[in-house]
Design an enzyme around this catalytic site. Structure first.
Site, PDB file in Angstrom:
ATOM      1  N   ALA A 152      10.346   3.481  -1.160  1.00 38.37           N
ATOM      2  CA  ALA A 152      11.818   3.061  -1.408  1.00 38.37           C
ATOM      3  C   ALA A 152      11.706   1.744  -2.284  1.00 38.37           C
ATOM      4  O   ALA A 152      12.964   1.406  -2.886  1.00 38.37           O
ATOM      5  CB  ALA A 152      12.411   2.695   0.179  1.00 38.37           C
TER       6      ALA A 152
ATOM      7  N   PRO B 104       0.906  -1.172   0.085  1.00 37.81           N
ATOM      8  CA  PRO B 104       0.153   0.007  -0.059  1.00 37.81           C
ATOM      9  C   PRO B 104       0.846   1.213   0.009  1.00 37.81           C
ATOM     10  O   PRO B 104       1.801   1.332   0.513  1.00 37.81           O
ATOM     11  CB  PRO B 104      -0.800  -0.221   1.450  1.00 37.81           C
TER      12      PRO B 104
ATOM     13  N   LEU C 212       4.977   1.376   4.954  1.00 33.59           N
ATOM     14  CA  LEU C 212       5.818   0.157   4.546  1.00 33.59           C
ATOM     15  C   LEU C 212       6.940   0.240   3.596  1.00 33.59           C
ATOM     16  O   LEU C 212       7.145  -0.975   3.006  1.00 33.59           O
ATOM     17  CB  LEU C 212       4.606  -0.937   4.155  1.00 33.59           C
ATOM     18  N   GLY C 213       7.253   1.246   3.228  1.00 34.33           N
ATOM     19  CA  GLY C 213       8.319   1.610   2.485  1.00 34.33           C
ATOM     20  C   GLY C 213       7.976   1.427   0.973  1.00 34.33           C
ATOM     21  O   GLY C 213       8.799   1.144   0.100  1.00 34.33           O
ATOM     22  N   SER C 214       6.914   1.755   0.485  1.00 31.22           N
ATOM     23  CA  SER C 214       6.487   1.610  -0.957  1.00 31.22           C
ATOM     24  C   SER C 214       7.359   2.479  -1.792  1.00 31.22           C
ATOM     25  O   SER C 214       7.623   2.082  -2.892  1.00 31.22           O
ATOM     26  CB  SER C 214       4.970   1.986  -1.071  1.00 31.22           C
TER      27      SER C 214
ATOM     28  N   ALA D  22       1.864   4.226   3.580  1.00 30.42           N
ATOM     29  CA  ALA D  22       1.137   3.463   4.643  1.00 30.42           C
ATOM     30  C   ALA D  22       2.369   3.064   5.540  1.00 30.42           C
ATOM     31  O   ALA D  22       1.954   2.159   6.554  1.00 30.42           O
ATOM     32  CB  ALA D  22       0.511   2.185   3.993  1.00 30.42           C
TER      33      ALA D  22
ATOM     34  N   ASP E 210      14.956   3.492   5.176  1.00 32.09           N
ATOM     35  CA  ASP E 210      14.090   2.747   4.086  1.00 32.09           C
ATOM     36  C   ASP E 210      14.895   2.265   2.961  1.00 32.09           C
ATOM     37  O   ASP E 210      14.728   1.038   2.677  1.00 32.09           O
ATOM     38  CB  ASP E 210      12.993   3.814   3.749  1.00 32.09           C
TER      39      ASP E 210
HETATM   40  C1  MEV Z   1      10.157   6.330   7.611  1.00 32.76           C
HETATM   41  O1  MEV Z   1       9.634   4.975   7.095  1.00 32.76           O
HETATM   42  C2  MEV Z   1      10.782   6.384   8.900  1.00 32.76           C
HETATM   43  C3  MEV Z   1      10.637   7.778   9.134  1.00 32.76           C
HETATM   44  O2  MEV Z   1      11.569   7.928  10.485  1.00 32.76           O
HETATM   45  C4  MEV Z   1      11.386   8.934   8.244  1.00 32.76           C
HETATM   46  C5  MEV Z   1      12.920   8.399   7.860  1.00 32.76           C
HETATM   47  O3  MEV Z   1      13.542   7.746   8.830  1.00 32.76           O
HETATM   48  O4  MEV Z   1      13.433   9.109   6.935  1.00 32.76           O
HETATM   49  C6  MEV Z   1       9.496   8.581  10.002  1.00 32.76           C
END
Ligand code: MEV
Length: 311
Positions: free
Chosen positions: A105, A96, A101-103, A99, A147
């Site tokens: 990246a 998704p 979950l790293g979409s 959300a 990420d």
């Molecule tokens: C995002 O997956 C994680 C955060 O800490 C942002 C980041 O690390 O760049 C919110």
């Protein structure tokens, strides 16, 4: 045709504070993947980009550097000093969007891997991660790099901004449920909101970040020693601090509470927050009850994710 894929990720602890130089832990979610396929086009076509889930398509020459897929493509061409090929890249994902979950990246990593392979020069994870980091900057200006690192290495990592990611092994399999609140939230907005609050009440936020740093260190010890019962309370405490920082939502808190009440030994939001997903630490014995409780509490989807690093 060339096909490359990239995993999603969850942050076990340390989101947000990792942007401020504190450690965090992330694990790949190998069962949820983004796939990039590249097919040759007739000579003179140039590069065509299709993001299937977004129902978007465009020619590379029509994109600016603000376009994530366009940027990922240009970064690979520049790194390989290659001319624009005649080819079409199609991206589709199980993940998704917006959300936690790293979409973003995963999309960048899959596209970078696919182009590098298509051009005959597959990159090592360090190069994939470095280029994906440049794309991550489009999503929010100050990414920590966690990420792109966990997705490019596809291993559990202990991560401190600016340092090489530290992969670690887990002697015991980690059983997680990932539950989607259905509320979409762009990481960039959550990161900007935390920055605003950190600027307004710096001492308070520094104290949160320091407390979370201790949680991340203790969590690494628990994971590397296979002491999973110690991990649950750490996740719970991390969620409490994220709530205090203002990045939770009633919908996320409800899922966290439901998971704990149904037997999860720990639960917290994961990623940028203000929407997105929570994770719950379960065992094969508690998994099904907790999954049902999460659905009853309003989760729009629940994924089961087992993490192990067998020797
Ligand atoms: C995002 O997956 C994680 C955060 O800490 C942002 C980041 O690390 O760049 C919110």
């Amino acid at each position: 045709m060339i096909r490359a894929t990239a995993a999603g990720k969850v942050i076990l602890c340390g989101e947000h504070s990792v942007v401020y130089g504190r450690p965090a832990i992330a694990v790949p979610v190998s069962s949820l993947r983004t796939t990039a396929e590249v097919q040759p086009l007739p000579p003179g076509s140039g590069v065509h980009l299709i993001a299937q889930d977004l129902h978007e398509q465009t020619w590379l020459r029509e994109t600016t550097d603000e376009h994530p897929l366009g940027k990922a493509t240009r970064l690979v061409l520049a790194r390989l000093q290659a001319a624009e090929p005649d080819a079409e890249l199609t991206l589709r994902s199980d993940l998704p969007i917006a959300a936690g979950l790293g979409s973003g990246a995963a999309a960048a990593v899959a596209a970078i891997r696919a182009w590098a392979q298509f051009l005959g020069h597959p990159f090592p994870p360090s190069t994939v991660s470095e280029l994906a980091y440049e794309v991550e900057k489009l999503h929010h200006g100050t990414p920590s790099g966690i990420d792109n690192s966990v997705v490019a290495w596809e291993q559990p990592i202990y991560f401190i901004k600016g340092l090489a990611p530290q992969p670690f092994r887990m002697p015991r399999p980690l059983h997680l449920l990932i539950a989607d609140s259905g509320v979409r939230s762009a990481t960039g907005q959550a990161v900007a909101e935390v920055r605003r609050r950190w600027q307004a009440t710096t001492a308070e936020f520094e104290a949160y970040f320091n407390a979370i740093a201790e949680i991340a260190a203790a969590a690494r010890t628990a994971l590397t020693e296979g002491n999973l019962p110690a991990l649950g309370p750490l996740l719970n405490e991390n969620h409490r601090l994220l709530r205090r920082m203002g990045v939770s939502l009633p919908a996320l808190d409800a899922l966290v509470q439901a998971a704990r009440a149904a037997g999860a030994s720990g639960a917290k939001l994961t990623g940028g927050g203000m929407g997105g997903n929570i994770i719950a630490l379960v065992t094969p014995a508690t998994q099904e009850t907790v999954r049902q409780a999460l659905l009853d509490a309003g989760a729009v989807r629940v994924w089961t994710s087992t993490h192990s690093t067998p020797r």
